[in-house]
Scaffold this active site. Structure first.
Site, PDB file in Angstrom:
ATOM      1  CB  SER A   1      -0.930   0.010   1.221  1.00 43.16           C
ATOM      2  OG  SER A   1      -0.200  -0.199   2.411  1.00 43.16           O
TER       3      SER A   1
ATOM      4  CG  HIS B   1     -42.518  21.271 -11.305  1.00 41.04           C
ATOM      5  ND1 HIS B   1     -42.763  19.925 -11.138  1.00 41.04           N
ATOM      6  CD2 HIS B   1     -43.235  21.897 -10.343  1.00 41.04           C
ATOM      7  CE1 HIS B   1     -43.614  19.758 -10.132  1.00 41.04           C
ATOM      8  NE2 HIS B   1     -43.901  20.940  -9.623  1.00 41.04           N
TER       9      HIS B   1
ATOM     10  CB  SER C   1     -14.237  25.809 -27.605  1.00 45.26           C
ATOM     11  OG  SER C   1     -14.182  25.019 -28.779  1.00 45.26           O
TER      12      SER C   1
ATOM     13  CE  LYS D   1     -19.217  26.513 -26.064  1.00 48.60           C
ATOM     14  NZ  LYS D   1     -19.428  25.120 -26.381  1.00 48.60           N
TER      15      LYS D   1
ATOM     16  CD  GLU E   1     -19.410  22.193 -18.458  1.00 50.86           C
ATOM     17  OE1 GLU E   1     -19.888  21.442 -19.306  1.00 50.86           O
ATOM     18  OE2 GLU E   1     -18.516  23.037 -18.712  1.00 50.86           O
TER      19      GLU E   1
ATOM     20  CE1 TYR F   1      -6.035  -3.841   8.580  1.00 48.42           C
ATOM     21  CE2 TYR F   1      -5.063  -5.996   8.163  1.00 48.42           C
ATOM     22  CZ  TYR F   1      -5.270  -4.687   7.789  1.00 48.42           C
ATOM     23  OH  TYR F   1      -4.711  -4.222   6.623  1.00 48.42           O
TER      24      TYR F   1
ATOM     25  CE  LYS G   1      -4.270   2.654   5.209  1.00 41.06           C
ATOM     26  NZ  LYS G   1      -5.191   1.481   5.297  1.00 41.06           N
TER      27      LYS G   1
HETATM   28  N1  ARG Z   1      -1.120  -1.473   5.193  1.00 44.21           N
HETATM   29  C1  ARG Z   1      -2.039  -2.011   6.136  1.00 44.21           C
HETATM   30  C2  ARG Z   1      -3.386  -1.335   5.978  1.00 44.21           C
HETATM   31  O1  ARG Z   1      -3.409  -0.260   5.477  1.00 44.21           O
HETATM   32  C3  ARG Z   1      -1.569  -1.807   7.531  1.00 44.21           C
HETATM   33  C4  ARG Z   1      -2.096  -2.807   8.500  1.00 44.21           C
HETATM   34  C5  ARG Z   1      -1.506  -4.124   8.189  1.00 44.21           C
HETATM   35  N2  ARG Z   1      -1.818  -5.089   9.161  1.00 44.21           N
HETATM   36  C6  ARG Z   1      -1.679  -6.395   8.925  1.00 44.21           C
HETATM   37  N3  ARG Z   1      -2.027  -7.189   9.879  1.00 44.21           N
HETATM   38  N4  ARG Z   1      -1.304  -6.854   7.766  1.00 44.21           N
HETATM   39  O2  ARG Z   1      -4.411  -1.826   6.358  1.00 44.21           O
END
Ligand code: ARG
Length: 459
Positions: A23, A156, A277, A283, A290, A317, A325
């Site tokens: 990530s 309307h 444009s 234009k 928009e 988790y 994210k």
């Molecule tokens: N990159 C992970 C996330 O955004 C962080 C948490 C990772 N935790 C784990 N047990 N793999 O969720």
């Protein structure tokens, strides 16, 4: 280089798996918050005697060095270190040696990432409330300039009753006020500390969560460690609040697009907020409204996306949650981008008062008021409605407006008409007759402006 969690493994991670699960390419946006959280955590480890003060100082200094390097763009994040948390830890260890490995004592990435998200959203929500207030201020500024500007009000998208342009603008001030209130209310659920929940069950170390909360200025601590690491409600709530703001911006955008068309010509957006444009030299396109209207879709999408990610997730988790994210970052960027442009675009918008007046003079939006006039003379409203319907039809068939009719012509439809009708039908009279709290009469709108200014601390 080896993984921070490599001990249990006998093989290298497949590189496609690394890329797929990493990530870092987007959660690097959490670098500041991650280090802020780590500084509070390690301070607490020292205070509770879990780490010697010496180590704590080294780690803090190291974290500050890493932060400085990140700010200067001197750190190259690596996909093989998966996410921002492990990239920072890896860099910390490189910076200060094995003692850096003590930072993660008594915590997990699960409570760490949740903490980062709370910190991140906390400051963004404050920023966005400020931007909403700036937009409200711009709308109020235009409203004050247009306390005597009358436009046709629509239902309307058909002309209904004349209203003050200021009244129309103040409707948006009310919407953005609710939006700001919603965000402020959500703050109490954002400003909560998950850290100390560990991976899911708490930690064996004698940590002090209240101390961490105090340092990070969180008002509350999550009651339950499982909930702390699996809660993303506060993000869903933010995305819902953002969706409503975008919906309001999109409605205003639609009106700006309509109003700036040649057909309406009610307003002209400043050149600085329009584009041309590539083929048609004449234009001037209202691209900003928009695009705001268009981008509303992705914000709604981000809300639905996260709700769907979370649905059916078992506690606690799950890696799915990493999907919280990008939608959140994208929503913050989309929303802030729109709000940033809207305030100056509204403030610099030219209002074509003459054109608005012309529109009001050439419509039947004063028809309700002659019906009310006949009611005042004792005619039941339903009959008055019928009489005026016929009068309007006569006007349409004869190419006239109500104010063009002679008293004799009026009297064909009802003997109750007298020459007071001409005063009643003036747009100013029609507007000012709606003298109820929240109505369009100029005294009411002026009061509404005063109330909003006081609420926003503008007076
Ligand atoms: N990159 C992970 C996330 O955004 C962080 C948490 C990772 N935790 C784990 N047990 N793999 O969720």
């Amino acid at each position: 280089m080896s993984k921070l969690w490599g001990g249990r493994f006998t093989k290298q991670t497949n590189h496609l798996v690394e890329e797929y699960t990493a990530s870092i390419n987007f959660d690097k946006a959490l670098a500041e918050e991650d280090i802020q959280g780590s500084l509070a955590h390690v301070t607490m480890l020292g205070k509770c005697g879990i780490l010697p003060q010496d180590d704590v100082e080294k780690i803090k200094e190291g974290l500050r060095t890493v932060l400085g390097k990140i700010r200067e763009g001197k750190i190259e994040f690596s996909v093989s270190d998966e996410d921002i948390h492990m990239n920072i830890e890896k860099n910390l260890i490189e910076e200060i040696g094995p003692v850096g490995g003590k930072l993660h004592t008594g915590r997990s990435r699960n409570d760490q990432v949740a903490t980062d998200m709370h910190l991140y959203l906390r400051s963004r929500v404050i920023e966005i409330v400020g931007m909403l207030h700036a937009l409200q201020e711009a709308l109020i500024g235009q409203a004050k300039e247009n306390l005597d500007t009358i436009i046709p009000g629509y239902t309307h998208l058909q002309r209904a009753q004349p209203i003050l342009f200021a009244h129309h603008l103040m409707a948006y001030v009310s919407m953005f006020q609710r939006d700001a209130e919603r965000l402020i209310d959500s703050y109490k659920r954002i400003n909560m500390l998950p850290l100390g929940a560990g991976a899911l069950a708490g930690t064996t170390f004698p940590i002090d969560r209240h101390f961490v909360a105090e340092q990070l200025q969180f008002d509350r601590i999550y009651e339950n460690s499982l909930d702390a690491v699996s809660d993303r409600d506060f993000i869903v709530e933010f995305l819902a609040d953002a969706s409503l703001i975008m919906m309001h911006l999109s409605r205003l955008s639609e009106e700006l697009v309509l109003w700036s068309s040649t057909e309406f010509s009610f307003v002209e957006l400043d050149d600085a907020f329009c584009t041309g444009s590539s083929i048609m030299p004449q234009k001037k396109n209202p691209d900003v409204p928009e695009l705001v209207r268009g981008k509303t879709g992705r914000v709604y999408g981000n809300l639905m996306g996260l709700l769907t990610v979370l649905k059916s997730l078992p506690l606690a988790y799950n890696k799915d949650m990493q999907e919280d994210k990008e939608g959140m970052f994208d929503t913050v960027a989309t929303l802030e981008g729109a709000l940033q442009l809207f305030a100056p675009m509204i403030a610099t918008m030219k209002v074509n008062k003459g054109r608005m007046r012309e529109a009001v003079n050439h419509d039947f939006s004063n028809a309700t008021d002659i019906a009310d006039f006949l009611v005042g003379k004792g005619l039941p409203f339903r009959q008055a409605h019928e009489v005026i319907g016929k009068t309007v039809l006569y006007c349409i068939q004869n190419g006239k407006y109500l104010l063009d009719l002679s008293l004799d012509e009026f009297k064909q439809f009802s003997e109750l008409f007298d020459d007071q009708i001409y005063a009643v039908l003036q747009p100013e009279a029609v507007v000012n007759a709606r003298n109820v709290y929240g109505g369009t009469a100029s005294v009411q709108v002026a009061d509404a402006i005063r109330r909003s200014e006081a609420m926003l601390g503008l007076t």
